[in-house]
Design a protein around this motif. Structure first.
Motif, PDB file in Angstrom:
ATOM      1  N   ASP A  53       0.413  -5.302   3.426  1.00  0.00           N
ATOM      2  CA  ASP A  53       1.397  -4.399   2.851  1.00  0.00           C
ATOM      3  C   ASP A  53       2.386  -3.869   3.891  1.00  0.00           C
ATOM      4  O   ASP A  53       3.602  -3.907   3.668  1.00  0.00           O
ATOM      5  CB  ASP A  53       0.699  -3.240   2.139  1.00  0.00           C
ATOM      6  CG  ASP A  53      -0.026  -3.699   0.873  1.00  0.00           C
ATOM      7  OD1 ASP A  53       0.044  -4.900   0.554  1.00  0.00           O
ATOM      8  OD2 ASP A  53      -0.664  -2.856   0.214  1.00  0.00           O
ATOM      9  N   LYS A  57       6.545  -4.683   3.952  1.00  0.00           N
ATOM     10  CA  LYS A  57       7.587  -3.659   4.005  1.00  0.00           C
ATOM     11  C   LYS A  57       8.525  -3.898   5.183  1.00  0.00           C
ATOM     12  O   LYS A  57       9.748  -3.753   5.068  1.00  0.00           O
ATOM     13  CB  LYS A  57       6.942  -2.271   4.100  1.00  0.00           C
ATOM     14  CG  LYS A  57       6.216  -1.844   2.834  1.00  0.00           C
ATOM     15  CD  LYS A  57       5.621  -0.452   2.979  1.00  0.00           C
ATOM     16  CE  LYS A  57       4.927  -0.018   1.701  1.00  0.00           C
ATOM     17  NZ  LYS A  57       4.346   1.339   1.804  1.00  0.00           N
ATOM     18  N   GLY A 175       2.849  -6.244  -6.269  1.00  0.00           N
ATOM     19  CA  GLY A 175       3.479  -5.203  -5.472  1.00  0.00           C
ATOM     20  C   GLY A 175       3.191  -3.796  -5.923  1.00  0.00           C
ATOM     21  O   GLY A 175       3.657  -2.834  -5.308  1.00  0.00           O
ATOM     22  N   PHE A 178       1.932  -0.863  -3.465  1.00  0.00           N
ATOM     23  CA  PHE A 178       2.706  -0.246  -2.387  1.00  0.00           C
ATOM     24  C   PHE A 178       4.172  -0.012  -2.737  1.00  0.00           C
ATOM     25  O   PHE A 178       4.950   0.416  -1.891  1.00  0.00           O
ATOM     26  CB  PHE A 178       2.656  -1.116  -1.126  1.00  0.00           C
ATOM     27  CG  PHE A 178       3.140  -2.514  -1.352  1.00  0.00           C
ATOM     28  CD1 PHE A 178       4.486  -2.813  -1.348  1.00  0.00           C
ATOM     29  CD2 PHE A 178       2.236  -3.522  -1.593  1.00  0.00           C
ATOM     30  CE1 PHE A 178       4.925  -4.101  -1.573  1.00  0.00           C
ATOM     31  CE2 PHE A 178       2.666  -4.817  -1.815  1.00  0.00           C
ATOM     32  CZ  PHE A 178       4.014  -5.108  -1.805  1.00  0.00           C
ATOM     33  N   MET A 218      -1.689  -7.742  -2.969  1.00  0.00           N
ATOM     34  CA  MET A 218      -0.605  -6.843  -3.338  1.00  0.00           C
ATOM     35  C   MET A 218      -0.539  -6.551  -4.833  1.00  0.00           C
ATOM     36  O   MET A 218       0.374  -5.896  -5.289  1.00  0.00           O
ATOM     37  CB  MET A 218       0.730  -7.428  -2.887  1.00  0.00           C
ATOM     38  CG  MET A 218       0.987  -8.834  -3.397  1.00  0.00           C
ATOM     39  SD  MET A 218       2.589  -9.477  -2.868  1.00  0.00           S
ATOM     40  CE  MET A 218       2.408  -9.434  -1.101  1.00  0.00           C
TER      41      MET A 218
END
Length: 401
Positions: A53, A57, A175, A178, A218
């Motif tokens: 994660d 990012k 996703g 996060f 994720m």
């Protein structure tokens, strides 16, 4: 944007052809170079729950800095207005190093554009931050009853005064664990709606990570318990009416060719690495690649990869030109390319032997990615059922995304 301009140097797996413009070849080269420099040295890190994660990012922010997230967003919305082909190029190149990162490369730009079209208030609030990579967006669309099983979907929303009230569950949201912005798609009185909300500070919203699932750790399950969303942050999409999917328009199949591009990346990278491995792996002091049976196998695999690429480009061009058969060919391309990717990546593991099954080589990840791409955005069977409808076959009525 510097990565879209300048003379096109030759690249190892390209050259002139495929109908790509000079700018698109340069884009392909630059994205590949960036991914190989940034992700390849950290590929194991990108698949571990505790590190994936943060790495994603970081990657999305760097991608945003280069302008890749806004590649086919219209100029009036802060993008570069490139055609869909440019987006498929980016998705393919990122999928060569990590399928999960590739998914979110497409989602940040694609979903930001979707918000601009359907929920302008949400785009006004978060759009620029999504396109710059400052924030990450996720989509909660899949229902436990099945993504396209609309007849069994329960209503999840109702309008109370100036607020939407949402209750229900969404599964397999990539996703979700996060993201900063969450899109939720669901029915209101049988018609499809879409809402956007702050993923971290919305009362009643619960996100449970599913760290062992999918292309990277994720995914997540979404629970909505009397979640309240301002009226202007929700809208009717028109894609499902009275629990029935409406006929698709060509632009609506961009996600199908996008997923096909992800499959192209997975099988292309697996194949390239396999060829190099077989050139150096020996038997009786001779490279395995010198064996006639291996050469035949590799040539046939290459044939299937290039046929898939031609199919992808043709279907993408049909969407770009709003061709009357775009939905048919996009559905066929998604099914064919994803099925071919599963075959090619499986063959690659076989050619590596035990080494291909070792996570340290990275080859087995491509098969896992290929399987996921063949399921996402409707399975191959669902895409073929949709194709049957647009072929005019009797009794064929199924329509998928």
């Amino acid at each position: 944007m510097s990565d879209l301009h300048g003379a096109m140097p030759g690249i190892a797996t390209g050259g002139e052809g495929y109908g790509y413009t000079e700018e698109e070849w340069l884009l392909k080269k630059n994205v590949r170079q960036f991914c190989e420099e940034f992700i390849d040295p950290r590929f194991r890190e990108s698949f571990k729950a505790e590190t994936a994660d943060p790495l994603l990012k970081e990657f999305i922010k760097k991608f945003g800095d280069k302008g890749y997230l806004r590649i086919n967003v219209p100029e009036e919305l802060g993008g570069y207005g490139q055609r869909l082909t440019a987006q498929t190029i980016i998705l393919e190149e990122v999928a060569r190093v990590n399928g999960g990162l590739a998914i979110h490369t497409g989602e940040n730009g694609g979903f930001a554009l979707l918000l601009a079209i359907e929920v302008p208030a949400a785009f006004a609030k978060w759009g620029e931050a999504l396109l710059s990579g400052e924030l990450i967006i996720a989509d909660a669309e899949n229902s436990p009853e099945g993504q396209c099983n609309y007849s069994e979907h329960a209503d999840i929303g109702r309008l109370e005064g100036d607020e939407w009230v949402l209750n229900g569950t969404k599964a397999f949201s990539s996703g979700a664990s996060f993201c900063d912005v969450l899109m939720v798609t669901g029915l209101v009185d049988g018609d499809m709606h879409r809402w956007a909300m702050d993923a971290k500070n919305t009362p009643g919203l619960k996100i449970t990570p599913a760290p062992e699932m999918g292309n990277s750790p994720m995914y997540g399950t979404i629970e909505l318990n009397n979640v309240r969303v301002p009226k202007e942050f929700g809208a009717k999409t028109g894609t499902v009416i009275n629990r029935k999917k409406v006929d698709a328009v060509p632009s609506g199949k961009g996600n199908a060719v996008g997923t096909a591009a992800l499959s192209m990346g997975a099988m292309g990278a697996a194949f390239d690495k396999t060829v190099e491995y077989l050139k150096h792996r020996t038997t009786n002091f001779q490279p395995l690649a010198s064996l006639g049976s291996i050469q035949y196998k590799l040539a046939l695999m290459k044939c299937k990869i290039e046929a898939s690429r031609s199919f992808l480009i043709a279907a993408t061009r049909m969407i770009e030109t709003n061709h009357k058969d775009a939905v048919l060919y996009a559905s066929l391309a998604k099914a064919y390319i994803c099925d071919t990717a599963r075959e090619i990546t499986s063959d690659c593991i076989q050619l590596w032997g035990c080494a291909g099954y070792n996570p340290d080589t990275g080859i087995e990840r491509y098969l896992r990615d290929a399987v996921g791409f063949g399921i996402g955005v409707c399975t191959s069977e669902m895409q073929l059922a949709t194709a049957a409808k647009y072929m005019g076959l009797p009794g064929a009525e199924f329509e998928c995304v």
